[in-house]
Write an enzyme that holds these catalytic residues in place. Structure first.
Site, PDB file in Angstrom:
ATOM      1  N   PRO A  18     -50.250  21.311   2.094  1.00  0.00           N
ATOM      2  CA  PRO A  18     -51.653  20.424   0.947  1.00  0.00           C
ATOM      3  C   PRO A  18     -52.388  19.798   1.744  1.00  0.00           C
ATOM      4  O   PRO A  18     -52.673  19.060   2.573  1.00  0.00           O
ATOM      5  CB  PRO A  18     -50.827  19.101   0.349  1.00  0.00           C
ATOM      6  CG  PRO A  18     -49.665  19.217   1.109  1.00  0.00           C
ATOM      7  CD  PRO A  18     -49.639  20.475   1.767  1.00  0.00           C
ATOM      8  N   ALA A  20     -56.417  17.704   1.303  1.00  0.00           N
ATOM      9  CA  ALA A  20     -57.556  17.105   0.311  1.00  0.00           C
ATOM     10  C   ALA A  20     -59.093  17.525   0.485  1.00  0.00           C
ATOM     11  O   ALA A  20     -59.248  17.852   1.562  1.00  0.00           O
ATOM     12  CB  ALA A  20     -57.603  15.531   0.254  1.00  0.00           C
ATOM     13  N   GLN A  72     -49.653  19.520  -5.252  1.00  0.00           N
ATOM     14  CA  GLN A  72     -48.575  17.466  -4.487  1.00  0.00           C
ATOM     15  C   GLN A  72     -48.983  16.543  -5.265  1.00  0.00           C
ATOM     16  O   GLN A  72     -50.290  16.490  -5.214  1.00  0.00           O
ATOM     17  CB  GLN A  72     -49.282  17.891  -2.982  1.00  0.00           C
ATOM     18  CG  GLN A  72     -48.587  16.569  -2.548  1.00  0.00           C
ATOM     19  CD  GLN A  72     -49.295  16.370  -0.973  1.00  0.00           C
ATOM     20  OE1 GLN A  72     -50.539  15.966  -0.746  1.00  0.00           O
ATOM     21  NE2 GLN A  72     -48.203  16.132  -0.164  1.00  0.00           N
ATOM     22  N   CYS A 102     -49.367  10.763   3.924  1.00  0.00           N
ATOM     23  CA  CYS A 102     -51.140  10.061   4.103  1.00  0.00           C
ATOM     24  C   CYS A 102     -51.053   8.989   5.156  1.00  0.00           C
ATOM     25  O   CYS A 102     -50.764   7.632   4.598  1.00  0.00           O
ATOM     26  CB  CYS A 102     -51.474   9.500   2.282  1.00  0.00           C
ATOM     27  SG  CYS A 102     -52.961   9.264   2.913  1.00  0.00           S
ATOM     28  N   LYS A 142     -42.585  15.027   1.438  1.00  0.00           N
ATOM     29  CA  LYS A 142     -43.458  15.977   2.426  1.00  0.00           C
ATOM     30  C   LYS A 142     -43.981  14.406   3.470  1.00  0.00           C
ATOM     31  O   LYS A 142     -44.690  14.209   2.452  1.00  0.00           O
ATOM     32  CB  LYS A 142     -44.776  16.655   2.724  1.00  0.00           C
ATOM     33  CG  LYS A 142     -45.412  17.207   3.635  1.00  0.00           C
ATOM     34  CD  LYS A 142     -46.801  18.094   3.510  1.00  0.00           C
ATOM     35  CE  LYS A 142     -47.554  17.801   5.052  1.00  0.00           C
ATOM     36  NZ  LYS A 142     -48.762  16.989   4.791  1.00  0.00           N
ATOM     37  N   GLY A 205     -46.750  21.062  11.570  1.00  0.00           N
ATOM     38  CA  GLY A 205     -47.828  20.535  13.090  1.00  0.00           C
ATOM     39  C   GLY A 205     -48.028  21.456  14.161  1.00  0.00           C
ATOM     40  O   GLY A 205     -47.067  21.925  14.842  1.00  0.00           O
ATOM     41  N   ASP A 206     -49.605  21.786  13.885  1.00  0.00           N
ATOM     42  CA  ASP A 206     -49.653  23.011  15.604  1.00  0.00           C
ATOM     43  C   ASP A 206     -49.209  23.868  14.937  1.00  0.00           C
ATOM     44  O   ASP A 206     -49.305  24.401  16.341  1.00  0.00           O
ATOM     45  CB  ASP A 206     -49.630  21.806  16.907  1.00  0.00           C
ATOM     46  CG  ASP A 206     -49.743  20.691  16.885  1.00  0.00           C
ATOM     47  OD1 ASP A 206     -50.909  20.524  15.998  1.00  0.00           O
ATOM     48  OD2 ASP A 206     -49.004  19.414  17.820  1.00  0.00           O
ATOM     49  N   GLY A 228     -51.722  23.684   7.953  1.00  0.00           N
ATOM     50  CA  GLY A 228     -52.516  23.430   7.622  1.00  0.00           C
ATOM     51  C   GLY A 228     -53.455  23.544   8.537  1.00  0.00           C
ATOM     52  O   GLY A 228     -54.719  24.907   8.269  1.00  0.00           O
ATOM     53  N   ARG A 229     -54.175  22.483   9.407  1.00  0.00           N
ATOM     54  CA  ARG A 229     -54.970  22.918   9.920  1.00  0.00           C
ATOM     55  C   ARG A 229     -55.396  24.892  10.836  1.00  0.00           C
ATOM     56  O   ARG A 229     -56.929  24.571  10.890  1.00  0.00           O
ATOM     57  CB  ARG A 229     -55.669  22.226  10.721  1.00  0.00           C
ATOM     58  CG  ARG A 229     -55.783  20.337  10.537  1.00  0.00           C
ATOM     59  CD  ARG A 229     -55.688  19.332  11.690  1.00  0.00           C
ATOM     60  NE  ARG A 229     -54.224  19.198  12.100  1.00  0.00           N
ATOM     61  CZ  ARG A 229     -54.170  18.936  13.896  1.00  0.00           C
ATOM     62  NH1 ARG A 229     -54.981  18.770  14.610  1.00  0.00           N
ATOM     63  NH2 ARG A 229     -52.984  19.561  14.106  1.00  0.00           N
TER      64      ARG A 229
HETATM   65  C1  LIG Z   1     -58.309  17.785   5.994  1.00  0.00           C
HETATM   66  C2  LIG Z   1     -57.224  17.224   5.617  1.00  0.00           C
HETATM   67  C3  LIG Z   1     -57.176  16.675   4.643  1.00  0.00           C
HETATM   68  C4  LIG Z   1     -55.986  17.152   4.384  1.00  0.00           C
HETATM   69  N1  LIG Z   1     -54.867  16.195   3.380  1.00  0.00           N
HETATM   70  C5  LIG Z   1     -53.552  16.161   2.601  1.00  0.00           C
HETATM   71  C6  LIG Z   1     -53.066  15.971   1.700  1.00  0.00           C
HETATM   72  O1  LIG Z   1     -53.468  15.533   1.127  1.00  0.00           O
HETATM   73  N2  LIG Z   1     -51.440  15.781   1.466  1.00  0.00           N
HETATM   74  C7  LIG Z   1     -50.884  15.634   2.536  1.00  0.00           C
HETATM   75  O2  LIG Z   1     -49.316  15.804   2.762  1.00  0.00           O
HETATM   76  N3  LIG Z   1     -51.527  16.084   3.729  1.00  0.00           N
HETATM   77  C8  LIG Z   1     -52.776  15.938   4.495  1.00  0.00           C
HETATM   78  N4  LIG Z   1     -53.149  16.540   5.353  1.00  0.00           N
HETATM   79  C9  LIG Z   1     -51.858  16.919   6.425  1.00  0.00           C
HETATM   80  C10 LIG Z   1     -51.663  17.912   6.307  1.00  0.00           C
HETATM   81  O3  LIG Z   1     -51.252  18.716   5.279  1.00  0.00           O
HETATM   82  C11 LIG Z   1     -50.835  18.624   7.353  1.00  0.00           C
HETATM   83  O4  LIG Z   1     -49.345  17.807   7.397  1.00  0.00           O
HETATM   84  C12 LIG Z   1     -51.180  18.143   8.756  1.00  0.00           C
HETATM   85  O5  LIG Z   1     -52.969  18.600   9.006  1.00  0.00           O
HETATM   86  C13 LIG Z   1     -50.680  18.827  10.557  1.00  0.00           C
HETATM   87  O6  LIG Z   1     -50.493  19.682  10.337  1.00  0.00           O
HETATM   88  P1  LIG Z   1     -51.231  21.255  11.475  1.00  0.00           P
HETATM   89  O7  LIG Z   1     -51.071  20.946  12.284  1.00  0.00           O
HETATM   90  O8  LIG Z   1     -50.730  22.331  10.634  1.00  0.00           O
HETATM   91  O9  LIG Z   1     -52.869  20.740  10.421  1.00  0.00           O
HETATM   92  C14 LIG Z   1     -54.268  17.233   5.566  1.00  0.00           C
HETATM   93  C15 LIG Z   1     -54.859  17.998   6.530  1.00  0.00           C
HETATM   94  C16 LIG Z   1     -56.037  17.672   6.941  1.00  0.00           C
HETATM   95  C17 LIG Z   1     -56.648  18.380   7.870  1.00  0.00           C
END
Ligand SMILES: Cc1cc2nc3c(=O)[nH]c(=O)nc-3n(C[C@H](O)[C@H](O)[C@H](O)COP(=O)(O)O)c2cc1C
Length: 370
Positions: A18, A20, A72, A102, A142, A205-206, A228-229
């Protein structure tokens, strides 16, 4: 290797995190067109949903072909979370995730988001209320590792979630204090997997490229990954993940022409979903830098794309880029999206001294976060 989240089979075991402002119906549709897995909505405030906030109502919109609908929810009060769960179940969702990580100071200052699992009794009541209201729809949680290295809560919170009937737990392997800095601590995912016995553990993560997902599964023993990213400006990562999990060769990164085609498609999907071209194209601006990460597109072009106001303007700019340009070697792993942190965590007074308090904090459910 199929992942089971309650009655849902998720194959390959891949979940779109998820995010935002990002994982709206249009982005989920684009990602789905490349692969399979579970695609979670943006975070939706339980309280705002129950109070019929117009913008929030739009966040639980699904494309007609979105067969598996995942939302979510964010909430700090078992009552509002339960009411919101009933609403989204009535809308026909198939999966509900609860946001407990968050890091926004707006919410942690009031005891919400990443501060919540520290109040383990309240946290358990919220998960239980959601599970009871959801009926047959699986509810997952989460979370992050904890507030900071001195206040790690993930093992205790996972037990509380499991006891309350959660169907899976996902760990973003950073503390709230870390925000997005440093490397995610995959060893914590391995520890969680050893700790949790009854439900699947999802690692987060990552994961920047498909091999990272296989590596996380192998290193930690987790049952699935949350991405995510790594897919920001790279929705084809879901094709790469499907290939990697099926043992097929993973395709190389696309040339710039294909990237531009996907950008134009993404912008159009947003226009279709939002219904207001100006608003949708402005919303798309943040994606342009992510799509061009690593490609030699030039600063001037990046600036212009980040100011585009219509589809015609966007198309015109994209048409000026050289479609034959390739992504330079090594650029696949370039980070995108949030990178900030660490930052001290602001908590309500005596938050860590009142961890058994079952009372929902006041005000935290009105502070939206990202
Ligand atoms: C732009 C953005 C918005 C995010 N919004 C949420 C959110 O609404 N809910 C949530 O649980 N995590 C949110 N996250 C965190 C991601 O879900 C994820 O846990 C975090 O980026 C780490 O994973 P990654 O390394 O694959 O990016 C957000 C991350 C980013 C970059």
């Amino acid at each position: 290797m199929a992942l089971k989240i309650g009655p849902l089979a998720v194959d390959p075991p891949v979940v779109l995190a998820p995010m935002a402002g990002v994982t709206n119906a249009a982005f989920r549709r684009l990602c789905r067109s490349y692969g399979a897995g579970l695609y979670v909505s943006e975070m939706v405030s339980a309280r705002a949903l129950c109070e019929n906030n117009e913008r929030t109502a739009g966040m639980v919109a699904f494309a007609p072909d979105e067969e598996v609908r995942s939302v979510q929810l964010y909430g700090v009060d078992p009552y509002w979370v339960s009411e919101a769960v009933k609403r989204v179940v009535d809308l026909g969702v198939h999966h509900i995730d609860l946001n407990s990580g968050c890091p926004s100071p707006k919410v942690t200052r009031r005891g919400g988001g990443g501060a919540l699992p520290a109040h383990h009794v309240l946290f358990g009541s919220i998960v239980r209320a959601a599970v009871q209201a959801a009926g047959a729809v699986p509810v997952t949680v989460k979370m992050r590792k904890g507030i900071d290295d001195d206040n790690l809560t993930y093992l205790e919170a996972a037990t509380a979630a499991e006891d309350a009937g959660a169907a899976a737990v996902a760990l973003h392997a950073r503390t709230v204090e870390q925000l997005y800095s440093g490397r995610a601590d995959w060893s914590a995912i391995a520890r969680l997997k050893e700790h949790v016995s009854a439900v699947p553990v999802l690692g987060n993560g990552d994961i920047w490229a498909a091999p990272d997902a296989l590596q996380m599964m192998a290193e930690t023993g987790c049952d699935g990954v949350v991405v995510g990213r790594g897919c920001l400006g790279k929705p084809w990562l879901f094709r790469d993940l499907a290939d990697a999990f099926a043992g097929r060769p993973v395709q190389g990164p696309p040339r710039l022409g294909e990237v531009c085609r996907v950008m134009a498609q993404h912008a159009r999907l947003l226009v279709e979903a939002i219904g207001d071209e100006g608003f949708a194209v402005r919303d798309f601006r943040k994606h342009t830098g992510w799509y061009l990460t690593g490609y030699p597109a030039g600063g001037e072009m990046r600036r212009k794309l980040a100011m585009a106001g219509s589809l015609a303007e966007l198309d015109d700019l994209l048409g000026q880029l050289d479609p034959t340009v390739e992504l330079p070697a090594g650029a696949e792993h370039l980070p995108r999206g949030h990178l900030q942190g660490p930052r001290p965590v602001t908590l309500p007074d005596r938050w860590m001294q009142t961890r058994d308090d079952p009372t929902p904090p006041t005000g935290a459910d009105r502070a939206f976060c990202g």
